[in-house]
Design an enzyme around this catalytic site. Structure first.
Site, PDB file in Angstrom:
ATOM      1  N   ARG A 229      55.134  32.087 -81.621  1.00  0.00           N
ATOM      2  CA  ARG A 229      54.283  32.339 -80.445  1.00  0.00           C
ATOM      3  C   ARG A 229      52.895  31.529 -80.483  1.00  0.00           C
ATOM      4  O   ARG A 229      52.173  31.450 -81.430  1.00  0.00           O
ATOM      5  CB  ARG A 229      53.961  33.593 -80.101  1.00  0.00           C
ATOM      6  N   GLU A 258      52.025  26.047 -72.298  1.00  0.00           N
ATOM      7  CA  GLU A 258      53.002  25.218 -72.199  1.00  0.00           C
ATOM      8  C   GLU A 258      53.274  24.580 -70.994  1.00  0.00           C
ATOM      9  O   GLU A 258      53.465  25.450 -69.890  1.00  0.00           O
ATOM     10  CB  GLU A 258      54.105  25.896 -72.821  1.00  0.00           C
ATOM     11  N   HIS A 276      59.110  23.699 -77.720  1.00  0.00           N
ATOM     12  CA  HIS A 276      59.896  25.386 -77.584  1.00  0.00           C
ATOM     13  C   HIS A 276      61.296  25.165 -77.849  1.00  0.00           C
ATOM     14  O   HIS A 276      61.895  26.021 -76.888  1.00  0.00           O
ATOM     15  CB  HIS A 276      59.387  26.082 -76.404  1.00  0.00           C
TER      16      HIS A 276
END
Length: 524
Positions: A229, A258, A276
């Site tokens: 994370r 993000e 990601h």
């Protein structure tokens, strides 16, 4: 018909368990496209794009469950969901292998400069000497967080001949020995590791865990990896330590924001980044979608879920063992609440016999939810029952006893009001069903279901006939009748199962019969 809103892009194949059900309608649109229909949906499926906030939950009063097709629930306000009585589930196993493999891919890419070498060769260069790397074999790997993903990374690291050092407050020495890793303090992991990878959730405790203070404790030349994370590694501190050479390189699949935009980390040559991708494999996407869909289907069918964030998690084996008691407890709670329709200060549940050996937390929540349901206007279920009880000043607790009252299992529920106390005891008999065997001091035996009529009266000849005559005159059919008394000529009770509910006028008529002291209608 249950309506399920799929707000983010989720594998069509993974939704198959829901699509096969005749009782479920699936709508695949973002929440912003169905603003005028949000109140219709019973379930919401999301990935990371849709933010499940207090505001959205308020617009979805019929929502019962939110499923996150992934591991984290960063985009879901779990506290708000709990307050609204909404179950939050995720897919904790679905992308374990995918993320572990991506972590190892990032590790290898980082120490062997694979992305940089790739760009160089694509640019028609051949600078072999510039990209001399480091072997993983023999290196010390520090793993911060040793859940499913962390342990899978450790297995692969050991296969590469690495020495694994783990920091996880909940890791037992026995489990560590089985997996061939060393249990360390955080400072020990920071000091000994050549490469450090983080695999913890983002919490108050882990946010900025690898910040300026802890980065200074690491080996000079350490490599850092974050496929968990964004925010666990302090990005501004990381930039500083990368620039001064203390950190040799970093591989990041996640960022605090993000997409990261024009982030200073992106301009550094010793940083490997991916957008990601930890869970971005065909297999993982199918796995998380299928797992969440199956869980939602199970929940909508009235069964407990196994991957809940705000409920105790249950394995299929445990659920099968407690299912009967879970249903019995809810019925007992409903009966007690309707009988004690006065302010309540404390409730206590006591388990005896075989049920006492099971996981009782979920059974207690079921009982509490059944008790509170007739009392509050808002949604109440196993998710928020404890919170609602606390808000209303009701304390509750569990006890265990050896007194089974002659039954293989027994659940006793006692309610303490301002003026009086009520106790109900029940048991589940295999192949026979749920039975209430004790009611406020009276031994009795009846099935807790349907429309019930409870009457307390003096034990006089002809009482049953008087009640039967009144009900007959009003075309109310008696399905079953059970009676109980403490002693001849004293107080007695009768519990009648009826074919239809009674109106208040008929209750008033019954209460005027001589020697009848209490009349209550109960619905289960």
């Amino acid at each position: 018909m249950f309506r399920v809103l799929v707000s983010d892009s989720i594998s069509e194949e993974g939704l198959a368990p829901l699509q096969k059900s005749e009782h479920i309608e699936i709508v695949q649109k973002h929440v912003t496209e169905v603003e005028d229909r949000l109140h219709e949906f019973d379930a919401l499926l999301v990935r990371s794009a849709t933010k499940v906030t207090e505001e959205l939950l308020s617009k979805m009063p019929n929502l019962k469950i939110v499923g996150r097709a992934g591991v984290g629930v960063d985009n879901i306000d779990v506290d708000a969901a709990t307050k609204h009585g909404v179950v939050v589930i995720n897919a904790p196993n679905g992308n374990t292998i995918s993320t572990a493999e991506h972590t190892f891919a990032m590790m290898a890419s980082l120490v062997r400069h694979i992305p940089q070498a790739h760009i160089s060769v694509k640019s028609r260069e051949w600078n072999r000497s510039v990209f001399v790397g480091t072997e993983l074999h023999g290196k010390h790997l520090g793993v911060i967080g040793f859940g499913r993903i962390g342990s899978e990374v450790a297995k692969r690291a050991r296969a590469f001949g690495m020495k694994v050092h783990v920091y996880d407050p909940f890791l037992t020495k026995e489990r560590a020995e089985k997996l061939g890793v060393s249990v360390c303090t955080l400072d020990e992991v920071l000091a000994v590791s050549d490469i450090i990878t983080v695999h913890t959730p983002l919490t108050k405790e882990t946010k900025g865990l690898l910040g300026e203070k802890n980065l200074a404790k690491t080996k000079k030349g350490v490599y850092l990896i974050n496929c968990a994370r964004g925010g666990i590694i302090d990005e501004q501190a990381l930039v500083k330590f990368l620039k001064n050479g203390h950190v040799a390189g970093a591989a990041l699949d996640v960022f605090e924001q993000e997409p990261p935009g024009d982030h200073p980390l992106l301009s550094l040559d010793n940083v490997v980044v991916t957008p990601h991708l930890g869970a971005s494999t065909v297999e993982a996407q199918l796995n998380v979608a299928t797992q969440v869909a199956e869980e939602v289907l199970q929940f909508l069918e009235g069964k407990p879920v196994t991957s809940s964030i705000n409920l105790p998690t249950l394995s299929k084996d445990i659920y099968e063992k407690i299912q009967s008691f879970y249903n019995l407890a809810k019925k007992m709670g409903m009966i007690a609440s309707q009988y004690m329709n006065v302010p309540v200060q404390e409730v206590t549940v006591t388990y005896a016999g075989t049920v006492a050996d099971l996981e009782t937390t979920y059974i207690t929540r079921s009982l509490l939810a059944g008790f509170l349901k007739p009392r509050v206007a808002s949604t109440v279920n196993e998710v928020n029952a404890a919170m609602i009880a606390k808000e209303r000043g009701i304390t509750f607790g569990e006890k265990f006893s050896n007194e089974t009252h002659g039954y293989a299992n027994c659940i006793s529920f006692t309610v303490h009001g301002e003026q009086n106390t009520f106790t109900i005891k029940g048991t589940h008999i295999p192949n026979y069903g749920d039975r209430i065997v004790h009611l406020n001091g009276f031994a009795i035996d009846f099935a807790p279901e349907g429309y019930l009529l409870y009457i307390e009266h003096q034990d006089r000849p002809g009482m049953i006939g008087k009640v039967g005559n009144v009900l007959g005159e009003h075309q109310v059919n008696i399905a079953t009748m059970q009676v109980g008394r403490q002693q001849a000529g004293g107080k007695a009770i009768m519990m009648l199962s009826l074919d239809k509910p009674l109106d208040d006028a008929l209750l008033e008529t019954l209460s005027k019969i001589e020697d009848i002291e209490t009349v209550k209608k109960l619905e289960v």
